[in-house]
Design a protein around this motif. Structure first.
Motif, short mmCIF file in Angstrom:
data_model
loop_
_atom_site.label_atom_id
_atom_site.label_comp_id
_atom_site.label_asym_id
_atom_site.label_seq_id
_atom_site.Cartn_x
_atom_site.Cartn_y
_atom_site.Cartn_z
N ARG A 153 -0.62 42.88 -5.64
CA ARG A 153 0.26 42.77 -6.87
C ARG A 153 1.42 41.80 -6.76
O ARG A 153 2.15 41.89 -5.83
CB ARG A 153 0.53 44.00 -7.36
N LYS A 154 1.51 41.17 -7.95
CA LYS A 154 2.94 40.33 -7.96
C LYS A 154 3.47 40.61 -9.20
O LYS A 154 2.99 41.17 -10.13
CB LYS A 154 2.53 38.91 -7.68
N GLY A 155 4.96 40.43 -9.30
CA GLY A 155 5.71 40.44 -10.40
C GLY A 155 6.73 39.62 -10.52
O GLY A 155 7.04 38.80 -9.69
N ILE A 156 7.27 39.33 -11.80
CA ILE A 156 8.36 38.53 -11.86
C ILE A 156 9.60 39.05 -11.83
O ILE A 156 10.07 40.25 -12.78
CB ILE A 156 8.28 37.90 -13.54
N GLU A 157 10.73 38.52 -11.29
CA GLU A 157 12.04 39.24 -10.96
C GLU A 157 12.91 38.08 -11.42
O GLU A 157 12.73 37.06 -11.10
CB GLU A 157 12.44 39.56 -9.59
N ILE A 158 14.04 38.29 -12.64
CA ILE A 158 14.62 37.50 -13.10
C ILE A 158 16.12 37.74 -12.63
O ILE A 158 16.58 38.85 -13.01
CB ILE A 158 14.38 37.39 -14.44
N ARG A 159 16.79 36.87 -12.01
CA ARG A 159 18.25 36.98 -11.74
C ARG A 159 18.53 38.53 -10.72
O ARG A 159 19.34 39.24 -10.88
CB ARG A 159 19.24 36.96 -12.98
N GLY A 160 17.46 38.86 -10.02
CA GLY A 160 17.59 39.83 -9.21
C GLY A 160 17.04 41.23 -9.64
O GLY A 160 17.32 42.25 -8.99
N MET A 161 17.06 41.28 -11.09
CA MET A 161 16.69 42.47 -11.70
C MET A 161 15.27 42.97 -11.40
O MET A 161 14.23 42.09 -10.90
CB MET A 161 16.75 42.31 -13.13
N ASP A 162 14.90 44.20 -11.32
CA ASP A 162 13.69 44.58 -11.01
C ASP A 162 12.46 44.08 -11.91
O ASP A 162 12.61 43.75 -13.17
CB ASP A 162 13.73 46.31 -11.28
N VAL A 163 11.35 44.23 -11.60
CA VAL A 163 10.09 43.57 -12.29
C VAL A 163 9.97 44.30 -13.59
O VAL A 163 9.55 43.61 -14.46
CB VAL A 163 9.06 43.77 -11.28
N SER A 164 10.21 45.55 -13.53
CA SER A 164 10.06 46.64 -14.67
C SER A 164 10.96 46.10 -15.91
O SER A 164 11.01 46.51 -16.92
CB SER A 164 10.22 47.92 -14.46
N GLN A 165 12.05 45.32 -15.57
CA GLN A 165 12.99 44.74 -16.55
C GLN A 165 12.81 43.37 -16.88
O GLN A 165 13.90 42.78 -17.48
CB GLN A 165 14.48 45.05 -15.76
N SER A 166 11.76 42.84 -16.51
CA SER A 166 11.41 41.37 -17.13
C SER A 166 10.23 41.56 -17.91
O SER A 166 9.08 42.05 -17.77
CB SER A 166 10.98 40.40 -15.84
#
Length: 274
Positions: A84-97
């Motif tokens: 699995r892969k996920g998107i992290e924006i500015r160090g925030m958790d994947v669940s918050q993108s």
């Protein structure tokens, strides 16, 4: 006398040139919709916005949405394990993108089942007009799962005229481990002019496994195969409203794990001019 008369004329041309350059700058400036939910200039958006254009996507062999975001500053494609892969924006958790497609919320398939990257792999790159990445909290517009930021994929609009494309690519290694292939095809146009529009896309990507040279039976990169078909029908109800029916079906195979995901979308909305 001659030099005195020519001086105002020269000043006029200088002023006219400056005005023209300013007008072109305003005309050519990128317009975005994700930061405000309505169209505005990127420089006036109340957030940090990065835009990946169709021309930029055509320069490199991107196979999916995750590939297209790799070089965007402030965005990290995180390895979550089990394929699995996920998107992290500015160090925030994947669940918050938050991921949107044409402003519509796309749930993370990995939240429902392991090994799935449906939202990252099953958006055909050939159908993307641009990608807007909002880096920073957008909870006021999109809720708590946009605390890190938002990725909004804007697809190409469907018109009466039929158009289509086929793209493909691949890579081959010397020892035959890790070979990769990718192919996509799309077509769109009117079934009934100004009444019923259709868009269809299909694709397949495959990555062979790479065995660990020191540990027999183990792999450095697990092999995977992903196939998808997208169908979208748009019925034009009036000049202000349209009805959209969408079906997305994807099959992912990672190692010995095989998953099939199907999503159906039915929505009535105001017509958008882009």
């Amino acid at each position: 006398m001659n030099s005195f008369r020519l001086a105002p004329l020269g000043a006029f041309f200088l002023c006219f040139g400056a005005f023209s350059a300013s007008a072109n700058d305003e005309t050519d400036e990128v317009m975005v919709v994700t930061a405000t939910s309505y169209q505005t200039r990127a420089s006036e958006a109340p957030a940090s916005v990065s835009v990946i254009t169709e021309e930029e996507l055509a320069l490199l062999p991107y196979n999916n949405l995750a590939d297209a975001l790799v070089t965007t500053s402030g965005v990290n494609i995180a390895d979550l394990g089990q394929g699995r892969k996920g998107i992290e924006i500015r160090g925030m958790d994947v669940s918050q993108s938050l991921i949107l497609v044409d402003g519509k919320r796309i749930s993370r398939a990995s939240d429902m089942m392991g090994h799935s990257n449906f939202e990252l792999q099953n958006i055909p790159v050939s159908d993307i007009e641009r990608i807007e990445v909002i880096k920073g909290p957008m909870s006021a517009l999109y809720g708590s799962d946009a605390l890190g930021g938002v990725v909004n994929v804007i697809t190409k609009p469907t018109t009466n005229e039929w158009s289509g494309s086929v793209t493909g690519g691949g890579a081959m290694t010397v020892d035959e481990d890790g070979n990769a292939t990718n192919i996509e095809a799309r077509a769109s146009g009117a079934l009934i002019a100004d009444k019923l529009l259709m868009k269809v896309a299909a694709g397949q990507s495959e990555q062979d496994l790479i065995e660990n040279r020191y540990e027999p039976g183990e792999t450095d990169i697990a092999g995977n195969k992903n196939t998808f078909v997208d169908l979208e029908l748009t019925g034009i109800i009036s000049a202000q409203q349209e009805l959209e029916l969408g079906v997305k079906v994807g099959e992912s195979k990672i190692g010995t794990t095989r998953l099939i995901v199907a999503i159906m979308l039915f929505v009535v909305r105001q017509r958008m001019t882009r």
